[in-house]
Design a protein around this motif. Structure first.
Motif, PDB file in Angstrom:
ATOM      1  N   VAL A  22     111.105   6.822 101.314  1.00 43.15           N
ATOM      2  CA  VAL A  22     109.907   6.439 100.562  1.00 43.15           C
ATOM      3  C   VAL A  22     110.036   4.985 100.107  1.00 43.15           C
ATOM      4  O   VAL A  22     111.075   4.588  99.564  1.00 43.15           O
ATOM      5  N   ARG A  26     105.471   5.182  96.547  1.00 43.16           N
ATOM      6  CA  ARG A  26     104.271   5.912  96.977  1.00 43.16           C
ATOM      7  C   ARG A  26     103.985   5.844  98.475  1.00 43.16           C
ATOM      8  O   ARG A  26     103.023   6.440  98.952  1.00 43.16           O
ATOM      9  N   GLU A  27     104.808   5.086  99.204  1.00 47.34           N
ATOM     10  CA  GLU A  27     104.560   4.987 100.637  1.00 47.34           C
ATOM     11  C   GLU A  27     105.638   5.774 101.404  1.00 47.34           C
ATOM     12  O   GLU A  27     106.816   5.416 101.371  1.00 47.34           O
ATOM     13  N   VAL A  28     105.208   6.828 102.065  1.00 44.55           N
ATOM     14  CA  VAL A  28     106.155   7.703 102.771  1.00 44.55           C
ATOM     15  C   VAL A  28     106.376   7.182 104.188  1.00 44.55           C
ATOM     16  O   VAL A  28     105.473   7.200 105.014  1.00 44.55           O
ATOM     17  N   ASN A  31     109.058  11.893 106.668  1.00 40.50           N
ATOM     18  CA  ASN A  31     109.104  13.120 105.864  1.00 40.50           C
ATOM     19  C   ASN A  31     109.488  14.270 106.797  1.00 40.50           C
ATOM     20  O   ASN A  31     108.642  14.892 107.409  1.00 40.50           O
ATOM     21  N   ILE A 125     101.513  10.387  95.922  1.00 43.34           N
ATOM     22  CA  ILE A 125     101.629   9.859  97.287  1.00 43.34           C
ATOM     23  C   ILE A 125     100.272   9.544  97.913  1.00 43.34           C
ATOM     24  O   ILE A 125     100.076   8.484  98.482  1.00 43.34           O
ATOM     25  N   ALA A 309     109.698  14.057 100.455  1.00 39.77           N
ATOM     26  CA  ALA A 309     108.910  12.879 100.081  1.00 39.77           C
ATOM     27  C   ALA A 309     108.620  12.897  98.575  1.00 39.77           C
ATOM     28  O   ALA A 309     108.725  11.876  97.888  1.00 39.77           O
ATOM     29  N   THR A 313     109.512  10.120  95.639  1.00 38.56           N
ATOM     30  CA  THR A 313     108.565   9.515  94.699  1.00 38.56           C
ATOM     31  C   THR A 313     109.032   9.690  93.259  1.00 38.56           C
ATOM     32  O   THR A 313     109.073   8.730  92.480  1.00 38.56           O
TER      33      THR A 313
END
Ligand code: KG4
Ligand code: ZN
Length: 338
Positions: A22, A26-28, A31, A125, A309, A313
């Motif tokens: 991550v 907030r950007e995955v 996963n 997310i 994920a 976060t």
């Protein structure tokens, strides 16, 4: 420009072996989820010892796949976030030990993350604009919590189940009506063909607290209904029982949650956990929040059930606060949120 924060996250609290990368919370970037469900279906539920062994077998591959899919190497990772509780002690220990060993070998700091904090954080997310404060209903196989999210990492549990978790009730009722494991998604599916008003099952209230839940009475009511059908030699409708049971659970979750929203004056409401992927529950909350004129947030189904994920976060916000764990970090099967 500030250096980007890349977190490698690991989740193994139950029957999913999962890893994710991550970026900046907030950007995955990846996963990866290896679900053991098929393995446990044979036994009608998760067998902890089998889950632990499978986590050991899969963890290395899953973590490598998460790094590969994100297009990064361990040198790019700033911290490792790992679920350390609550959950099954054996499965948790696999993730925690792996994170410690990897952190030690690669010289990367690591930190333990609360599984429920992860579920709540799944909402960040796909909703970049979502910030605390808000209220969140966490309904999973092990937990049914109504939580006031006051700030990042700052929670007050305002309601909880007194007995079974919502997901547990789904799983038990599914087994009783012959749908097998895992019950939640199967009841969700079968209910679409049933009449939710066919049978009236009780909506339990807990005397001392309007925000608490109780699902064991509902489960017993379903079992009694099935018994009485059998005694009378009548066939029961699987779809009607599923739909009526599901409606009883959803009604209670919505009613108690909206009462809390009104009392505490929240303007934002979110759902999280495996049960939050239930289609009827999502529709009911969307309608209720519209009526209350508050914003409604929900993760995609794949981010509702266990994944890493969400741990990445939650781990990001803990990392930014300076949280780091030592090598004495242990699995905490009964870890509390507050
Ligand atoms: O969050 P989760 O993956 O694991 C825990 O932390 O417990 O939740 C799993 C639970 C199971 O009880 C499963 O039956 C339930 O979530 N579940 C559902 C649905 N999908 C999963 N319950 C109702 N409807 C669904 N669609
Ligand atoms: Zn979970």
């Amino acid at each position: 420009m500030e250096k980007e924060i890349l977190i490698l996250a690991i989740e193994s609290s139950c029957d999913e072996t999962a890893a994710a990368v991550v970026r900046d919370g907030r950007e995955v970037l990846s996963n990866i989820i290896y679900s053991q469900i098929e393995l446990h279906t044979l036994y009608g539920g998760v067998v902890p010892e089998i889950a632990s062994r499978k986590h050991i077998e899969k963890m290395n591959q899953v973590v490598q796949a998460a790094l590969d899919q994100a297009g990064v190497t361990l040198q790019d990772i700033l911290a490792i976030a790992v679920t350390y509780g609550p959950g099954l002690v054996g499965p948790l220990l696999i993730g925690v030990s792996f994170a410690k060993a990897l952190g030690f070998a690669a010289g990367i700091p690591f930190l333990g993350v609360h599984h429920i904090e992860g579920h709540i954080s799944a909402n960040y997310i796909e909703h970049r604009e979502l910030e605390p404060p808000f209220a969140c209903l966490v309904a999973s196989g092990g937990h049914s919590h109504l939580v006031a999210v006051k700030d990042y990492g700052e929670y007050e549990v305002i309601g909880r189940t007194r007995d079974d978790a919502a997901g547990e009730a789904f799983d038990k009722v599914a087994r009783a009506i012959g749908l097998g494991y895992p019950g939640g998604p199967k009841i969700d599916q079968v209910s679409k063909q049933g009449n939710p008003d066919a049978i009236h099952f009780p909506r339990a209230k807990v005397e001392e607290s309007v925000y608490d839940f109780s699902f064991s009475g509902l489960k017993s009511a379903v079992l009694n209904y099935l018994n009485s059908c059998q005694m009378k030699g009548e066939e029961f409708s699987q779809a009607d029982v599923a739909a009526s049971f599901q409606k009883a659970v959803v009604d209670v979750l919505v009613e108690h949650s909206m009462a809390a929203v009104r009392e505490y004056g929240f303007t934002k409401f979110a759902i999280a956990g495996g049960v939050a992927s239930n289609s009827s529950l999502r529709a009911a909350f969307a309608e209720a929040c519209k009526k209350e004129k508050i914003a409604f947030y929900h993760p995609s189904p794949i981010l509702c059930t266990d994944n890493a994920a969400m741990i990445g976060t939650a781990g990001y916000y803990e990392y930014r606060k300076g949280v780091r764990s030592g090598y004495d970090l242990n699995a905490a099967p009964n870890l509390r949120l507050e």
